[in-house]
Design a protein around this motif. Structure first.
Motif, PDB file in Angstrom:
ATOM      1  N   ASN A 102       0.850  -1.191   0.000  1.00 38.17           N
ATOM      2  CA  ASN A 102       0.000   0.000   0.000  1.00 38.17           C
ATOM      3  C   ASN A 102       0.885   1.240   0.000  1.00 38.17           C
ATOM      4  N   GLU A 103       0.312   2.392   0.290  1.00 41.03           N
ATOM      5  CA  GLU A 103       1.064   3.644   0.198  1.00 41.03           C
ATOM      6  C   GLU A 103       2.236   3.723   1.174  1.00 41.03           C
ATOM      7  N   GLU A 104       2.268   2.849   2.157  1.00 39.42           N
ATOM      8  CA  GLU A 104       3.384   2.853   3.105  1.00 39.42           C
ATOM      9  C   GLU A 104       4.667   2.282   2.505  1.00 39.42           C
ATOM     10  N   LYS A 105       4.546   1.654   1.334  1.00 40.12           N
ATOM     11  CA  LYS A 105       5.698   1.075   0.633  1.00 40.12           C
ATOM     12  C   LYS A 105       6.391   0.013   1.483  1.00 40.12           C
ATOM     13  N   LYS A 106       5.576  -0.829   2.115  1.00 40.69           N
ATOM     14  CA  LYS A 106       6.090  -1.956   2.890  1.00 40.69           C
ATOM     15  C   LYS A 106       5.509  -3.239   2.306  1.00 40.69           C
ATOM     16  N   PRO A 107       6.139  -3.811   1.290  1.00 41.68           N
ATOM     17  CA  PRO A 107       5.605  -5.055   0.722  1.00 41.68           C
ATOM     18  C   PRO A 107       5.466  -6.125   1.797  1.00 41.68           C
TER      19      PRO A 107
ATOM     20  N   LEU B 283     -12.413  -8.735  -1.019  1.00 39.15           N
ATOM     21  CA  LEU B 283     -13.094  -8.016  -2.088  1.00 39.15           C
ATOM     22  C   LEU B 283     -12.044  -7.607  -3.112  1.00 39.15           C
ATOM     23  N   ILE B 284     -12.251  -7.980  -4.361  1.00 40.27           N
ATOM     24  CA  ILE B 284     -11.293  -7.674  -5.422  1.00 40.27           C
ATOM     25  C   ILE B 284     -11.806  -6.503  -6.243  1.00 40.27           C
ATOM     26  N   ASN B 285     -10.977  -5.473  -6.354  1.00 40.35           N
ATOM     27  CA  ASN B 285     -11.303  -4.263  -7.112  1.00 40.35           C
ATOM     28  C   ASN B 285     -12.676  -3.705  -6.741  1.00 40.35           C
ATOM     29  N   PRO B 286     -12.899  -3.423  -5.466  1.00 42.91           N
ATOM     30  CA  PRO B 286     -14.190  -2.859  -5.065  1.00 42.91           C
ATOM     31  C   PRO B 286     -14.364  -1.459  -5.645  1.00 42.91           C
ATOM     32  N   PRO B 287     -15.566  -1.103  -6.053  1.00 44.35           N
ATOM     33  CA  PRO B 287     -15.798   0.236  -6.616  1.00 44.35           C
ATOM     34  C   PRO B 287     -15.891   1.292  -5.517  1.00 44.35           C
ATOM     35  N   THR B 288     -14.743   1.676  -4.981  1.00 40.93           N
ATOM     36  CA  THR B 288     -14.685   2.719  -3.958  1.00 40.93           C
ATOM     37  C   THR B 288     -13.662   3.761  -4.377  1.00 40.93           C
ATOM     38  N   SER B 289     -13.837   4.964  -3.887  1.00 42.55           N
ATOM     39  CA  SER B 289     -12.885   6.029  -4.215  1.00 42.55           C
ATOM     40  C   SER B 289     -11.509   5.718  -3.639  1.00 42.55           C
ATOM     41  N   GLU B 290     -11.465   5.054  -2.464  1.00 44.61           N
ATOM     42  CA  GLU B 290     -10.183   4.700  -1.855  1.00 44.61           C
ATOM     43  C   GLU B 290      -9.427   3.683  -2.709  1.00 44.61           C
ATOM     44  N   ALA B 291     -10.148   2.701  -3.248  1.00 47.42           N
ATOM     45  CA  ALA B 291      -9.505   1.697  -4.100  1.00 47.42           C
ATOM     46  C   ALA B 291      -8.991   2.331  -5.390  1.00 47.42           C
ATOM     47  N   ASN B 292      -9.772   3.231  -5.969  1.00 51.54           N
ATOM     48  CA  ASN B 292      -9.331   3.913  -7.188  1.00 51.54           C
ATOM     49  C   ASN B 292      -8.078   4.744  -6.925  1.00 51.54           C
ATOM     50  N   ALA B 293      -8.048   5.411  -5.771  1.00 47.95           N
ATOM     51  CA  ALA B 293      -6.884   6.234  -5.431  1.00 47.95           C
ATOM     52  C   ALA B 293      -5.647   5.366  -5.213  1.00 47.95           C
ATOM     53  N   LEU B 294      -5.827   4.199  -4.584  1.00 52.09           N
ATOM     54  CA  LEU B 294      -4.690   3.309  -4.345  1.00 52.09           C
ATOM     55  C   LEU B 294      -4.132   2.771  -5.659  1.00 52.09           C
ATOM     56  N   LYS B 295      -5.004   2.431  -6.589  1.00 53.23           N
ATOM     57  CA  LYS B 295      -4.531   1.935  -7.887  1.00 53.23           C
ATOM     58  C   LYS B 295      -3.771   3.031  -8.630  1.00 53.23           C
ATOM     59  N   ASP B 296      -4.265   4.261  -8.575  1.00 50.53           N
ATOM     60  CA  ASP B 296      -3.563   5.377  -9.218  1.00 50.53           C
ATOM     61  C   ASP B 296      -2.189   5.579  -8.576  1.00 50.53           C
ATOM     62  N   TRP B 297      -2.143   5.465  -7.246  1.00 47.29           N
ATOM     63  CA  TRP B 297      -0.859   5.609  -6.547  1.00 47.29           C
ATOM     64  C   TRP B 297       0.121   4.534  -6.999  1.00 47.29           C
ATOM     65  N   TYR B 298      -0.346   3.295  -7.088  1.00 44.46           N
ATOM     66  CA  TYR B 298       0.552   2.209  -7.489  1.00 44.46           C
ATOM     67  C   TYR B 298       1.070   2.422  -8.911  1.00 44.46           C
ATOM     68  N   ASN B 299       0.203   2.801  -9.825  1.00 41.36           N
ATOM     69  CA  ASN B 299       0.631   3.003 -11.206  1.00 41.36           C
ATOM     70  C   ASN B 299       1.680   4.107 -11.315  1.00 41.36           C
ATOM     71  N   ALA B 300       1.619   5.069 -10.396  1.00 36.94           N
ATOM     72  CA  ALA B 300       2.599   6.156 -10.403  1.00 36.94           C
ATOM     73  C   ALA B 300       3.902   5.761  -9.714  1.00 36.94           C
ATOM     74  N   ASN B 301       3.881   4.665  -8.935  1.00 30.82           N
ATOM     75  CA  ASN B 301       5.067   4.270  -8.160  1.00 30.82           C
ATOM     76  C   ASN B 301       5.499   2.831  -8.431  1.00 30.82           C
ATOM     77  N   LYS B 302       5.026   2.240  -9.518  1.00 29.23           N
ATOM     78  CA  LYS B 302       5.264   0.813  -9.734  1.00 29.23           C
ATOM     79  C   LYS B 302       6.742   0.473  -9.902  1.00 29.23           C
ATOM     80  N   GLU B 303       7.538   1.382 -10.462  1.00 23.70           N
ATOM     81  CA  GLU B 303       8.964   1.090 -10.624  1.00 23.70           C
ATOM     82  C   GLU B 303       9.658   0.993  -9.269  1.00 23.70           C
ATOM     83  N   GLU B 304       9.321   1.885  -8.363  1.00 23.31           N
ATOM     84  CA  GLU B 304       9.912   1.832  -7.022  1.00 23.31           C
ATOM     85  C   GLU B 304       9.456   0.577  -6.285  1.00 23.31           C
TER      86      GLU B 304
END
Length: 256
Positions: free
Chosen positions: A117-122, A173-194
């Motif tokens: 998640n956004e904490e960057k702790k796999p 729940l996989i890919n739930p339609p919530t604003s939090e889930a959408n924001a997390l996916k956007d965050w990951y796509n912006a940080n996937k290389e790291e």
């Protein structure tokens, strides 16, 4: 859009009939079910009734190009706070890596996933049995999609220093339609290389990332722990370790 929360029950052979018909996060038109007064201790809302669906019940999907967001909210625990619980908590993560399915000695099947998640702790998430067979297969087959999952009532273990696992009563729940889930996916796509670098470094096995030194407020004495652990499942304690003089071998087994 808010609505009425109602419980619906399906029995016996009708379960298989509805297994592929009703899918999470979709809305349906339903008619022909049985409505009955709900026992107060099983109520899920102020609604006084529950539904029973059977193979004569008519169900039609409400086709929506853009389904509405879920009207409910979730409370999630940060990875950095999981050590406080070591029992069950709710988390929201992105699934980034899938390992192979394993057959355990007790006849169970498991599959490990790396989540972040956004904490960057796999962290390692292990799915057992029906979770491995159902959600695990779906996640593994679409591992490149940056699937967001909400894990409910997951067990927190000290395997791999700190990890998550399903247990009876857990929910995914996989890919739930919530604003939090959408924001997390956007965050990951912006940080996937790291995140990919962290996975390459096996950060999900790194104790300095998963269990960094606790703050002074989280440390208690051994004497206080004897009373505290009656109500709290885990605690950081300070003290000295003395080993018995007997000759004894010590070993550690790595799980992955």
């Amino acid at each position: 859009m808010a609505g009425t929360l109602v419980s619906a029950v399906i029995y016996g052979n009708d379960i298989r009939y509805f297994s592929n018909l009703l899918q999470p996060f979709k809305r349906y038109y339903i008619t022909g079910g049985i409505v009955k007064k709900q026992d107060a201790k099983y109520k899920v809302s102020d609604y006084q009734f529950s539904w029973m669906l059977h193979n004569k019940t008519l169900v039609e999907e409400c086709v929506e190009p853009n389904p509405p967001l879920l009207p409910c909210t979730f409370e999630f625990t940060k990875f950095e706070d999981l050590f406080r619980f070591a029992n069950t908590e709710n988390v929201q993560t992105v699934v980034v890596t899938a390992f192979a399915t394993k057959e355990q000695n007790n006849g169970c099947t498991t599959r490990g996933f790396i989540v972040v998640n956004e904490e960057k702790k796999p962290m390692l998430l292990t799915l057992w049995n029906e979770f491995e067979q159902n959600q695990g297969t779906q996640l593994a087959n679409s591992i490149g999609n940056a699937n967001v999952i909400i894990g409910m009532k997951l067990k927190i273990t000290t395997f791999n220093y700190l990890s998550l696992t399903t247990k009876p009563g857990s929910g995914l729940l996989i890919n739930p339609p919530t604003s939090e889930a959408n924001a997390l996916k956007d965050w990951y796509n912006a940080n996937k290389e790291e995140i990919a670098e962290l996975i390459q470094q096996m950060a999900y096995k790194d104790s300095s990332k998963l269990l960094p030194p606790p703050s002074s407020n989280d440390i208690i004495s051994v004497a206080n722990a004897l009373n505290t652990l009656k109500d709290v499942k885990t605690a950081w304690i300070t003290g000295k370790i003395n080993l018995s003089p007997r000759q004894q071998k010590f070993w550690f087994e790595d799980g992955l």
